[in-house]
Scaffold this motif. Sequence first.
Motif: not given
Length: 330
Positions: A28-30, A44, A74, A77, A79, A81, A118, A121
Amino acid sequence: MNIEVQSWPYSFATSQDFPKSDQRGQVSGRLLVKDRYVSEEFIPANGAYVGLALPGDIGSWQRECKGYQFWTKADQEGYFSITNVRAGNYNIYASVPGFIGDYRCDVNINITAGCRIHMGDLVYEPPRDGPTLWEIGFPDRSAAEFYVPDPNPMYINKLYVNHPDRYRQYGLWERYTELYPCDDLLYTIGTSDYKKDWFFAQVTRKIGNDTYNGTTWQIKFTLDNTDKSGTFKLRLALASAHNSELQVRVNDADANPPLFSSGVIGRDNAIARHGIHGLYWLFSVDVPGDQLAQGDNINTIYLTQARNNSPFVGIMYDYVRFEGPPAHTL
């Protein structure tokens, strides 16, 4: 059907080659985008397609066919997973609607049973040299936003009448010759509308029985000011290509050699298969400032698809952008 019911659950689910959920991992992450000509802040990566595939070069996931891939989309924003990932080594890859190019995280990710990784960003910096002077289309790896003509009444597929996927009709490539019987497409920046005036595929023109010509599209534009010592950049993002060669010339339709040639590219056959995208290509062409005119003088970019051996030879554009010199506002 009875045989299938009696066979359930299928034996592959109990095979050692089919890992259970607790033997798989999660990443996961952004994802954020950094483009200073769009925003001073991180953007984003809304709706980005983020995936895990075998380690490789940027964009290599498109041609990778031996390893497993795991993808997700995503949120607004940025994000993401990615769940239920088989154990192994991967790179993270992504593409972001609204931005050209491909993202790849340089870190190799080792997935083990039950792991939850994780990434925090991640920042994607899409190709960019200078400010956007003009653009055609929307960068989303598809040609769907461009003009798709009505099909020949002889070939209509009634399933796709009044359907958003207008391109799913037979013989649309033939309509180009009907719409442009003598002269090829001409697009004027500031006047033309890509939804109406940019044909969805740059195909060949039929001139006889099983005889075709390559086509040359023109983009006409003016520049208020031209930095003669600077370098402008033409970005050509292709949604698909089939056995084609894209040549670029600036203000000289007969320049030999052309300013740029892609060489022969693509085997997607998306045109014949009623598709709207295939493998993604991105070309960045340097345009010397001393080749451009300013003021009321009109500049012309010539986009030639030079090959002519089939009605299915052609290019689908995703997006075209012309940038000014770096750190220079025109």
